[in-house]
Design a protein around this motif. Sequence first.
Motif, PDB file in Angstrom:
ATOM      1  N   ALA A  89      54.839  45.521  58.911  1.00 42.87           N
ATOM      2  CA  ALA A  89      55.020  44.435  57.941  1.00 42.87           C
ATOM      3  C   ALA A  89      53.711  44.145  57.218  1.00 42.87           C
ATOM      4  O   ALA A  89      53.703  43.948  55.998  1.00 42.87           O
ATOM      5  N   LEU A  90      52.612  44.146  57.951  1.00 42.99           N
ATOM      6  CA  LEU A  90      51.313  43.882  57.323  1.00 42.99           C
ATOM      7  C   LEU A  90      50.867  45.044  56.436  1.00 42.99           C
ATOM      8  O   LEU A  90      50.248  44.827  55.392  1.00 42.99           O
ATOM      9  N   GLN A  91      51.193  46.261  56.811  1.00 49.44           N
ATOM     10  CA  GLN A  91      50.882  47.394  55.946  1.00 49.44           C
ATOM     11  C   GLN A  91      51.683  47.306  54.647  1.00 49.44           C
ATOM     12  O   GLN A  91      51.148  47.529  53.559  1.00 49.44           O
ATOM     13  N   ALA A  92      52.953  46.954  54.761  1.00 52.44           N
ATOM     14  CA  ALA A  92      53.781  46.785  53.572  1.00 52.44           C
ATOM     15  C   ALA A  92      53.290  45.609  52.728  1.00 52.44           C
ATOM     16  O   ALA A  92      53.285  45.661  51.497  1.00 52.44           O
ATOM     17  N   THR A  93      52.860  44.549  53.409  1.00 52.03           N
ATOM     18  CA  THR A  93      52.310  43.382  52.725  1.00 52.03           C
ATOM     19  C   THR A  93      51.080  43.760  51.906  1.00 52.03           C
ATOM     20  O   THR A  93      50.933  43.333  50.761  1.00 52.03           O
ATOM     21  N   LEU A 136      49.473  33.908  57.362  1.00 51.40           N
ATOM     22  CA  LEU A 136      49.113  33.467  58.704  1.00 51.40           C
ATOM     23  C   LEU A 136      50.231  33.813  59.693  1.00 51.40           C
ATOM     24  O   LEU A 136      49.968  34.290  60.805  1.00 51.40           O
ATOM     25  N   GLY A 137      51.467  33.620  59.296  1.00 50.24           N
ATOM     26  CA  GLY A 137      52.588  33.960  60.155  1.00 50.24           C
ATOM     27  C   GLY A 137      52.703  35.457  60.408  1.00 50.24           C
ATOM     28  O   GLY A 137      52.974  35.887  61.531  1.00 50.24           O
ATOM     29  N   LEU A 138      52.489  36.253  59.363  1.00 53.49           N
ATOM     30  CA  LEU A 138      52.581  37.707  59.517  1.00 53.49           C
ATOM     31  C   LEU A 138      51.472  38.238  60.424  1.00 53.49           C
ATOM     32  O   LEU A 138      51.711  39.079  61.291  1.00 53.49           O
ATOM     33  N   VAL A 139      50.259  37.736  60.230  1.00 50.33           N
ATOM     34  CA  VAL A 139      49.141  38.167  61.075  1.00 50.33           C
ATOM     35  C   VAL A 139      49.333  37.655  62.499  1.00 50.33           C
ATOM     36  O   VAL A 139      49.118  38.388  63.468  1.00 50.33           O
ATOM     37  N   GLY A 140      49.768  36.412  62.635  1.00 53.35           N
ATOM     38  CA  GLY A 140      49.997  35.839  63.963  1.00 53.35           C
ATOM     39  C   GLY A 140      51.044  36.593  64.757  1.00 53.35           C
ATOM     40  O   GLY A 140      50.957  36.684  65.983  1.00 53.35           O
ATOM     41  N   ALA A 141      52.032  37.178  64.062  1.00 54.26           N
ATOM     42  CA  ALA A 141      53.048  37.971  64.762  1.00 54.26           C
ATOM     43  C   ALA A 141      52.436  39.213  65.395  1.00 54.26           C
ATOM     44  O   ALA A 141      52.915  39.691  66.422  1.00 54.26           O
ATOM     45  N   LEU A 142      51.367  39.724  64.800  1.00 52.12           N
ATOM     46  CA  LEU A 142      50.696  40.902  65.360  1.00 52.12           C
ATOM     47  C   LEU A 142      49.691  40.516  66.437  1.00 52.12           C
ATOM     48  O   LEU A 142      49.629  41.136  67.492  1.00 52.12           O
ATOM     49  N   SER A 143      48.913  39.467  66.172  1.00 51.77           N
ATOM     50  CA  SER A 143      47.828  39.112  67.093  1.00 51.77           C
ATOM     51  C   SER A 143      48.267  38.171  68.212  1.00 51.77           C
ATOM     52  O   SER A 143      47.533  37.990  69.179  1.00 51.77           O
ATOM     53  N   GLY A 144      49.429  37.556  68.056  1.00 55.49           N
ATOM     54  CA  GLY A 144      49.888  36.610  69.060  1.00 55.49           C
ATOM     55  C   GLY A 144      49.276  35.234  68.917  1.00 55.49           C
ATOM     56  O   GLY A 144      49.527  34.355  69.724  1.00 55.49           O
ATOM     57  N   ARG A 171      40.063  56.218  47.460  1.00 57.98           N
ATOM     58  CA  ARG A 171      40.336  57.251  48.471  1.00 57.98           C
ATOM     59  C   ARG A 171      40.968  56.586  49.686  1.00 57.98           C
ATOM     60  O   ARG A 171      41.902  55.836  49.533  1.00 57.98           O
ATOM     61  N   GLY A 172      40.495  56.837  50.858  1.00 55.93           N
ATOM     62  CA  GLY A 172      41.107  56.259  52.060  1.00 55.93           C
ATOM     63  C   GLY A 172      40.449  54.979  52.512  1.00 55.93           C
ATOM     64  O   GLY A 172      40.755  54.485  53.590  1.00 55.93           O
ATOM     65  N   GLY A 173      39.553  54.446  51.707  1.00 52.23           N
ATOM     66  CA  GLY A 173      38.784  53.281  52.131  1.00 52.23           C
ATOM     67  C   GLY A 173      39.617  52.048  52.412  1.00 52.23           C
ATOM     68  O   GLY A 173      39.367  51.333  53.385  1.00 52.23           O
ATOM     69  N   ILE A 174      40.607  51.784  51.580  1.00 51.64           N
ATOM     70  CA  ILE A 174      41.447  50.602  51.795  1.00 51.64           C
ATOM     71  C   ILE A 174      42.255  50.774  53.082  1.00 51.64           C
ATOM     72  O   ILE A 174      42.331  49.858  53.903  1.00 51.64           O
ATOM     73  N   THR A 175      42.821  51.951  53.272  1.00 51.76           N
ATOM     74  CA  THR A 175      43.591  52.217  54.492  1.00 51.76           C
ATOM     75  C   THR A 175      42.705  52.112  55.725  1.00 51.76           C
ATOM     76  O   THR A 175      43.102  51.539  56.744  1.00 51.76           O
ATOM     77  N   LEU A 176      41.488  52.642  55.628  1.00 54.31           N
ATOM     78  CA  LEU A 176      40.543  52.563  56.740  1.00 54.31           C
ATOM     79  C   LEU A 176      40.244  51.104  57.085  1.00 54.31           C
ATOM     80  O   LEU A 176      40.300  50.703  58.256  1.00 54.31           O
ATOM     81  N   GLY A 177      39.931  50.300  56.083  1.00 54.84           N
ATOM     82  CA  GLY A 177      39.645  48.888  56.315  1.00 54.84           C
ATOM     83  C   GLY A 177      40.844  48.138  56.853  1.00 54.84           C
ATOM     84  O   GLY A 177      40.734  47.337  57.790  1.00 54.84           O
ATOM     85  N   LEU A 178      42.010  48.408  56.276  1.00 57.87           N
ATOM     86  CA  LEU A 178      43.228  47.744  56.725  1.00 57.87           C
ATOM     87  C   LEU A 178      43.522  48.091  58.185  1.00 57.87           C
ATOM     88  O   LEU A 178      43.812  47.214  58.998  1.00 57.87           O
ATOM     89  N   ILE A 196      41.260  46.231  60.604  1.00 57.06           N
ATOM     90  CA  ILE A 196      41.661  44.827  60.787  1.00 57.06           C
ATOM     91  C   ILE A 196      42.909  44.752  61.662  1.00 57.06           C
ATOM     92  O   ILE A 196      42.979  43.942  62.603  1.00 57.06           O
ATOM     93  N   LEU A 197      43.890  45.596  61.376  1.00 63.74           N
ATOM     94  CA  LEU A 197      45.130  45.556  62.142  1.00 63.74           C
ATOM     95  C   LEU A 197      44.913  45.994  63.587  1.00 63.74           C
ATOM     96  O   LEU A 197      45.497  45.412  64.512  1.00 63.74           O
ATOM     97  N   ASP A 198      44.071  47.004  63.799  1.00 65.79           N
ATOM     98  CA  ASP A 198      43.746  47.427  65.166  1.00 65.79           C
ATOM     99  C   ASP A 198      43.124  46.271  65.946  1.00 65.79           C
ATOM    100  O   ASP A 198      43.471  46.017  67.100  1.00 65.79           O
ATOM    101  N   HIS A 199      42.187  45.583  65.290  1.00 64.35           N
ATOM    102  CA  HIS A 199      41.502  44.467  65.942  1.00 64.35           C
ATOM    103  C   HIS A 199      42.484  43.339  66.270  1.00 64.35           C
ATOM    104  O   HIS A 199      42.458  42.772  67.371  1.00 64.35           O
ATOM    105  N   ALA A 200      43.359  43.016  65.318  1.00 60.98           N
ATOM    106  CA  ALA A 200      44.343  41.952  65.550  1.00 60.98           C
ATOM    107  C   ALA A 200      45.304  42.344  66.666  1.00 60.98           C
ATOM    108  O   ALA A 200      45.638  41.529  67.535  1.00 60.98           O
ATOM    109  N   GLN A 201      45.728  43.604  66.670  1.00 62.50           N
ATOM    110  CA  GLN A 201      46.654  44.082  67.691  1.00 62.50           C
ATOM    111  C   GLN A 201      46.006  44.050  69.083  1.00 62.50           C
ATOM    112  O   GLN A 201      46.628  43.640  70.061  1.00 62.50           O
ATOM    113  N   GLU A 202      44.748  44.459  69.148  1.00 62.05           N
ATOM    114  CA  GLU A 202      44.031  44.418  70.425  1.00 62.05           C
ATOM    115  C   GLU A 202      43.866  42.976  70.903  1.00 62.05           C
ATOM    116  O   GLU A 202      44.005  42.686  72.097  1.00 62.05           O
ATOM    117  N   ALA A 203      43.589  42.069  69.988  1.00 60.50           N
ATOM    118  CA  ALA A 203      43.486  40.649  70.363  1.00 60.50           C
ATOM    119  C   ALA A 203      44.814  40.171  70.945  1.00 60.50           C
ATOM    120  O   ALA A 203      44.835  39.415  71.921  1.00 60.50           O
TER     121      ALA A 203
END
Length: 195
Positions: free
Chosen positions: A82-86, A129-137, A170-177, A180-187
């Motif tokens: 959902a966040l990638q699509a967002t 905030l709701g979309l990110v919170g769904a990933l990070s808890g 190039r792939g910079g936006i995907t790399l940054g995204l 962030i998502l990896d960090h939120a998911q790990e949290a």
Amino acid sequence: MPYPSKLTTERIEDVAWERFQAGGEEALSMRPLAEELGVRAGSLYRHFDSRAALLRRLAQRAARDLQGEILRAAEGHEPRNALQATAGAYLHYARTNPHAYALLLVPGETLALPGLKTDAGKALWLTLLGLVGALSGDPDDTDHVVALWTLLHGAASLERAGMYGASGPRGGITLGLNAILDHAQEAGRRRNAPS
């Protein structure tokens, strides 16, 4: 010209939105807007006390539009997807609606605050905030939302300014995204881990 009974706030907003989307803030003068609506300029002031008030209304519309794009993109996806699509929807909106996007984030000469400082802007924030919170808890995960918004706004601004050059981001936006998502998911994993 008489004051037409069919002149409504919504009709003024719709015509102003079309003019604004086509030419930005410079294309939104009250006299030409009134002419297009078939009324005298003074008639507009019965609905909006100033051009700045009309721009504030358009800023709210831009925030609602972007929020709608984000919600449609996220619908039916698991939190990370959902966040990638967002992110894709956000960048697409900034690219295809440059004047509305600018109105959201950059105060103009007649608009003291950007559209994100409106009620609709706050609703857009709460959606993210709701979309990110769904990933990070974390339902109040401001840190990850700020990181995401910073990445997306920075990417949109750099693209608009032509700073990416011929090769694009190039792939910079995907790399940054993904970072962030990896960090939120790990949290979220840490938050939900048994103690």
